[in-house]
Scaffold this motif. Structure first.
Motif, PDB file in Angstrom:
ATOM      1  N   GLU A 109       0.802  -1.232   0.000  1.00 33.60           N
ATOM      2  CA  GLU A 109       0.000   0.000   0.000  1.00 33.60           C
ATOM      3  C   GLU A 109       0.836   1.283   0.000  1.00 33.60           C
ATOM      4  O   GLU A 109       0.432   2.268  -0.613  1.00 33.60           O
ATOM      5  CB  GLU A 109      -0.970  -0.018   1.179  1.00 33.60           C
ATOM      6  CG  GLU A 109      -2.108  -1.009   0.993  1.00 33.60           C
ATOM      7  CD  GLU A 109      -3.290  -0.698   1.895  1.00 33.60           C
ATOM      8  OE1 GLU A 109      -4.071   0.213   1.545  1.00 33.60           O
ATOM      9  OE2 GLU A 109      -3.412  -1.360   2.938  1.00 33.60           O
ATOM     10  N   PRO A 110       2.003   1.324   0.665  1.00 33.45           N
ATOM     11  CA  PRO A 110       2.755   2.593   0.669  1.00 33.45           C
ATOM     12  C   PRO A 110       3.441   2.932  -0.652  1.00 33.45           C
ATOM     13  O   PRO A 110       4.002   4.022  -0.786  1.00 33.45           O
ATOM     14  CB  PRO A 110       3.820   2.361   1.760  1.00 33.45           C
ATOM     15  CG  PRO A 110       3.334   1.202   2.564  1.00 33.45           C
ATOM     16  CD  PRO A 110       2.587   0.349   1.591  1.00 33.45           C
ATOM     17  N   ASN A 225      -7.558  -9.006  -2.153  1.00 32.40           N
ATOM     18  CA  ASN A 225      -6.466  -8.044  -2.340  1.00 32.40           C
ATOM     19  C   ASN A 225      -5.100  -8.605  -1.953  1.00 32.40           C
ATOM     20  O   ASN A 225      -4.151  -7.861  -1.814  1.00 32.40           O
ATOM     21  CB  ASN A 225      -6.724  -6.762  -1.539  1.00 32.40           C
ATOM     22  CG  ASN A 225      -6.872  -7.021  -0.045  1.00 32.40           C
ATOM     23  OD1 ASN A 225      -6.516  -8.090   0.447  1.00 32.40           O
ATOM     24  ND2 ASN A 225      -7.405  -6.045   0.659  1.00 32.40           N
ATOM     25  N   ARG A 226      -5.017  -9.925  -1.809  1.00 36.41           N
ATOM     26  CA  ARG A 226      -3.784 -10.550  -1.326  1.00 36.41           C
ATOM     27  C   ARG A 226      -3.346 -11.659  -2.273  1.00 36.41           C
ATOM     28  O   ARG A 226      -4.160 -12.505  -2.663  1.00 36.41           O
ATOM     29  CB  ARG A 226      -4.022 -11.108   0.077  1.00 36.41           C
ATOM     30  CG  ARG A 226      -2.800 -11.584   0.834  1.00 36.41           C
ATOM     31  CD  ARG A 226      -3.248 -12.012   2.222  1.00 36.41           C
ATOM     32  NE  ARG A 226      -2.156 -12.330   3.123  1.00 36.41           N
ATOM     33  CZ  ARG A 226      -2.067 -11.869   4.364  1.00 36.41           C
ATOM     34  NH1 ARG A 226      -2.987 -11.040   4.843  1.00 36.41           N
ATOM     35  NH2 ARG A 226      -1.061 -12.227   5.145  1.00 36.41           N
ATOM     36  N   VAL A 227      -2.081 -11.650  -2.645  1.00 37.33           N
ATOM     37  CA  VAL A 227      -1.490 -12.701  -3.470  1.00 37.33           C
ATOM     38  C   VAL A 227      -0.683 -13.613  -2.560  1.00 37.33           C
ATOM     39  O   VAL A 227       0.273 -13.173  -1.919  1.00 37.33           O
ATOM     40  CB  VAL A 227      -0.588 -12.105  -4.568  1.00 37.33           C
ATOM     41  CG1 VAL A 227       0.072 -13.211  -5.382  1.00 37.33           C
ATOM     42  CG2 VAL A 227      -1.391 -11.188  -5.486  1.00 37.33           C
ATOM     43  N   LEU A 251       7.022  -9.714  -9.967  1.00 42.30           N
ATOM     44  CA  LEU A 251       5.802  -9.913  -9.188  1.00 42.30           C
ATOM     45  C   LEU A 251       5.344  -8.620  -8.510  1.00 42.30           C
ATOM     46  O   LEU A 251       4.152  -8.288  -8.535  1.00 42.30           O
ATOM     47  CB  LEU A 251       6.027 -10.989  -8.122  1.00 42.30           C
ATOM     48  CG  LEU A 251       6.030 -12.446  -8.588  1.00 42.30           C
ATOM     49  CD1 LEU A 251       6.397 -13.368  -7.444  1.00 42.30           C
ATOM     50  CD2 LEU A 251       4.672 -12.835  -9.146  1.00 42.30           C
ATOM     51  N   VAL A 252       6.291  -7.904  -7.897  1.00 46.58           N
ATOM     52  CA  VAL A 252       5.944  -6.634  -7.246  1.00 46.58           C
ATOM     53  C   VAL A 252       5.391  -5.655  -8.276  1.00 46.58           C
ATOM     54  O   VAL A 252       4.381  -4.980  -8.027  1.00 46.58           O
ATOM     55  CB  VAL A 252       7.176  -6.042  -6.532  1.00 46.58           C
ATOM     56  CG1 VAL A 252       6.894  -4.615  -6.067  1.00 46.58           C
ATOM     57  CG2 VAL A 252       7.568  -6.912  -5.339  1.00 46.58           C
ATOM     58  N   ASP A 253       6.035  -5.593  -9.414  1.00 45.84           N
ATOM     59  CA  ASP A 253       5.582  -4.689 -10.478  1.00 45.84           C
ATOM     60  C   ASP A 253       4.164  -5.046 -10.918  1.00 45.84           C
ATOM     61  O   ASP A 253       3.301  -4.167 -11.062  1.00 45.84           O
ATOM     62  CB  ASP A 253       6.553  -4.774 -11.658  1.00 45.84           C
ATOM     63  CG  ASP A 253       6.233  -3.764 -12.751  1.00 45.84           C
ATOM     64  OD1 ASP A 253       6.088  -2.568 -12.433  1.00 45.84           O
ATOM     65  OD2 ASP A 253       6.135  -4.168 -13.925  1.00 45.84           O
ATOM     66  N   TRP A 254       3.896  -6.343 -11.108  1.00 51.80           N
ATOM     67  CA  TRP A 254       2.567  -6.782 -11.547  1.00 51.80           C
ATOM     68  C   TRP A 254       1.523  -6.459 -10.475  1.00 51.80           C
ATOM     69  O   TRP A 254       0.428  -5.972 -10.792  1.00 51.80           O
ATOM     70  CB  TRP A 254       2.588  -8.285 -11.823  1.00 51.80           C
ATOM     71  CG  TRP A 254       1.271  -8.813 -12.303  1.00 51.80           C
ATOM     72  CD1 TRP A 254       0.790  -8.841 -13.578  1.00 51.80           C
ATOM     73  CD2 TRP A 254       0.217  -9.368 -11.475  1.00 51.80           C
ATOM     74  NE1 TRP A 254      -0.470  -9.384 -13.611  1.00 51.80           N
ATOM     75  CE2 TRP A 254      -0.853  -9.716 -12.348  1.00 51.80           C
ATOM     76  CE3 TRP A 254       0.097  -9.606 -10.118  1.00 51.80           C
ATOM     77  CZ2 TRP A 254      -2.027 -10.294 -11.872  1.00 51.80           C
ATOM     78  CZ3 TRP A 254      -1.076 -10.178  -9.651  1.00 51.80           C
ATOM     79  CH2 TRP A 254      -2.117 -10.516 -10.522  1.00 51.80           C
ATOM     80  N   CYS A 255       1.852  -6.751  -9.215  1.00 49.33           N
ATOM     81  CA  CYS A 255       0.902  -6.486  -8.121  1.00 49.33           C
ATOM     82  C   CYS A 255       0.547  -4.997  -8.053  1.00 49.33           C
ATOM     83  O   CYS A 255      -0.632  -4.636  -7.928  1.00 49.33           O
ATOM     84  CB  CYS A 255       1.490  -6.940  -6.788  1.00 49.33           C
ATOM     85  SG  CYS A 255       1.542  -8.733  -6.552  1.00 49.33           S
ATOM     86  N   LEU A 256       1.536  -4.134  -8.126  1.00 43.87           N
ATOM     87  CA  LEU A 256       1.287  -2.699  -8.016  1.00 43.87           C
ATOM     88  C   LEU A 256       0.495  -2.178  -9.207  1.00 43.87           C
ATOM     89  O   LEU A 256      -0.389  -1.331  -9.058  1.00 43.87           O
ATOM     90  CB  LEU A 256       2.615  -1.949  -7.886  1.00 43.87           C
ATOM     91  CG  LEU A 256       3.323  -2.113  -6.534  1.00 43.87           C
ATOM     92  CD1 LEU A 256       4.740  -1.568  -6.596  1.00 43.87           C
ATOM     93  CD2 LEU A 256       2.535  -1.417  -5.428  1.00 43.87           C
ATOM     94  N   GLY A 259      -3.273  -3.383  -8.709  1.00 43.77           N
ATOM     95  CA  GLY A 259      -4.044  -3.008  -7.527  1.00 43.77           C
ATOM     96  C   GLY A 259      -4.013  -3.966  -6.356  1.00 43.77           C
ATOM     97  O   GLY A 259      -4.864  -3.864  -5.462  1.00 43.77           O
ATOM     98  N   TRP A 260      -3.057  -4.889  -6.311  1.00 46.53           N
ATOM     99  CA  TRP A 260      -2.971  -5.817  -5.188  1.00 46.53           C
ATOM    100  C   TRP A 260      -2.247  -5.148  -4.028  1.00 46.53           C
ATOM    101  O   TRP A 260      -1.218  -4.497  -4.216  1.00 46.53           O
ATOM    102  CB  TRP A 260      -2.252  -7.098  -5.605  1.00 46.53           C
ATOM    103  CG  TRP A 260      -3.029  -7.850  -6.633  1.00 46.53           C
ATOM    104  CD1 TRP A 260      -2.910  -7.736  -7.993  1.00 46.53           C
ATOM    105  CD2 TRP A 260      -4.072  -8.792  -6.407  1.00 46.53           C
ATOM    106  NE1 TRP A 260      -3.798  -8.557  -8.620  1.00 46.53           N
ATOM    107  CE2 TRP A 260      -4.536  -9.219  -7.675  1.00 46.53           C
ATOM    108  CE3 TRP A 260      -4.654  -9.329  -5.261  1.00 46.53           C
ATOM    109  CZ2 TRP A 260      -5.552 -10.152  -7.815  1.00 46.53           C
ATOM    110  CZ3 TRP A 260      -5.670 -10.262  -5.411  1.00 46.53           C
ATOM    111  CH2 TRP A 260      -6.108 -10.662  -6.660  1.00 46.53           C
TER     112      TRP A 260
END
Length: 411
Positions: A109-110, A225-227, A251-256, A259-260
């Motif tokens: 979220e941050p 909202n959680r992977v 993975l971080v890039d895809w999540c952000l 909207g995860w």
């Protein structure tokens, strides 16, 4: 509280029962909302469906009833516990919570982007290295990333899972450790359940490709909202490129971008989890029992002692030694290839060079050597050739467009 927990879904529970219950009936008890149980072989003990193959459940208490009388209940891998004090005091059940595995996650979220996450998480020198690894991999190979969520053909799915198992076998053969995911019962369950859950948007496959070949695969489950990272692996031939870190960046890039809010690395300690996560938590096994039943009390206390002892062994790393021993008993020692790079000090006549076809199975062990050359001397994989020196035993020549190196190999 985890909303829309994938391990409560009808599909997950149905397929887990199909693989592990052998026709035994599922039971519902009012004290534990959203959970179902099955009767264990030990009289009076019920265990939650999914058992230790979930990657974390949230336990919400309901109201007690006569159905819990004389019984004991074991609930695996609780990471979120709604312990409203009134319910806790009035439901007539005793309770133990035994800490087991650590868990790690990234609270996303941050952060607004991958660059934002890296800049706020890692020092400048570490960011430089991570970006260099990713850039070098993409320079040397034709790399693409694909997230399968909501749709995937059965043919493509089956192909990915073939690579998935091969990469896991290769990885743990190198580590000389047995891996329970590769046990036939578990693997068949994962392969069976993941496909329908992907179609239902409750699971995903994240695949890093070199050309059309998967070189890193992650099976994840999805809540609202959680992977949940369930199983992840990368091709050890690309170890020099730090492929594990690169995959996490993807993975971080895809999540952000999608909207995860949470990337959950699930249970168990590994150095990479500690390095990448910004939150640590614990998995607990919950034991609930009828406080008025001596039999239930004895069962509960025995379970508490048993899992407390298991955790003690885990903290002393006895379990890791056991996994290594189990592997050694089941498998032969892997081939150990020693090699070193040397500078070329002369040009070589073509008649002294025998081309090596890297597509042939007998040259599989040489792939990692070539990939290390590519990392050391940035070249595209398509531009290198490998030759055996016919006049020097155990020596090979790797040539690119602008770089070359001798390699001494002891197979």
């Amino acid at each position: 509280m985890i909303k829309d927990n994938p391990f409560y879904s009808a599909t997950f529970v149905e397929y887990w029962g199909k693989h592990f219950l052998s026709g035994r009936k599922k039971h519902i008890f009012p004290f534990a909302k959203n959970l179902s149980f099955y009767k264990s072989k030990l009289p009076g003990l019920f265990i939650n469906t999914g058992k230790n193959l979930t990657k974390g459940i949230n336990l919400e208490l309901g109201e007690s009833s006569r159905e819990e009388k004389n019984n004991c209940f074991l609930i695996y891998d609780v990471i979120d516990f709604d312990s409203h004090q009134a319910k806790f005091n009035n439901n007539g059940l005793g309770h133990f919570a035994v800490r087991q595995y650590p868990g790690y996650l990234i609270d996303l979220e941050p952060y607004s982007s991958l660059d934002d996450f890296l800049s706020k998480t890692f020092k400048k020198s570490s960011r430089y290295k991570l970006r260099k690894y990713k850039k070098r991999l993409e320079e040397c190979f034709n790399i693409s990333f694909k997230a399968y969520q909501g749709e995937i053909s059965k043919e493509e799915y089956d192909t990915v899972f073939i690579y998935f198992r091969k990469l896991l076998e290769k990885r743990f053969e190198e580590k000389q450790i047995s891996n329970n995911n590769l046990d036939t019962d578990e693997w068949d369950f994962y392969k069976d359940v993941a496909y329908p859950m992907i179609l239902e948007n409750k699971a995903s496959l994240f695949v890093l490709y070199k050309n059309e070949e998967p070189i890193s695969i992650t099976l994840s489950y999805l809540s609202d909202n959680r992977v949940f990272d369930a199983i992840t692996v990368f091709d050890i031939d690309y170890a020099k490129f730090h492929l594990g870190s690169i995959k996490i960046m993807y993975l971080v890039d895809w999540c952000l971008k999608n909207g995860w809010k949470t990337l959950d690395f699930s249970k168990g300690h590994f150095d990479y989890k500690l390095r990448w996560s910004n939150k640590k938590f614990d998995f607990h096994y919950h034991i609930w029992f009828d406080k008025k039943s001596l039999k239930a009390q004895v069962t509960a206390y025995t379970l508490k002692l048993y899992f407390t002892f298991k955790q003690y062994l885990r903290e002393k790393e006895i379990n890791e030694k056991l996994h290594k021993l189990t592997f050694a008993l089941k498998n032969k020692k892997p081939d150990n290839v020693q090699y070193s790079f040397e500078k070329t000090i002369q040009s070589y006549d073509e008649e002294k060079l025998e081309p090596v076809d890297m597509t042939m199975p007998e040259h599989t062990l040489f792939k990692r050597i070539c990939y290390e050359f590519l990392y050391l001397y940035p070249e595209n994989e398509n531009n290198i050739n490998v030759y055996r020196l016919t006049n020097r035993d155990s020596f090979y020549l790797i040539k690119g467009t602008g770089n070359e190196s001798l390699v001494k190999v002891n197979f």
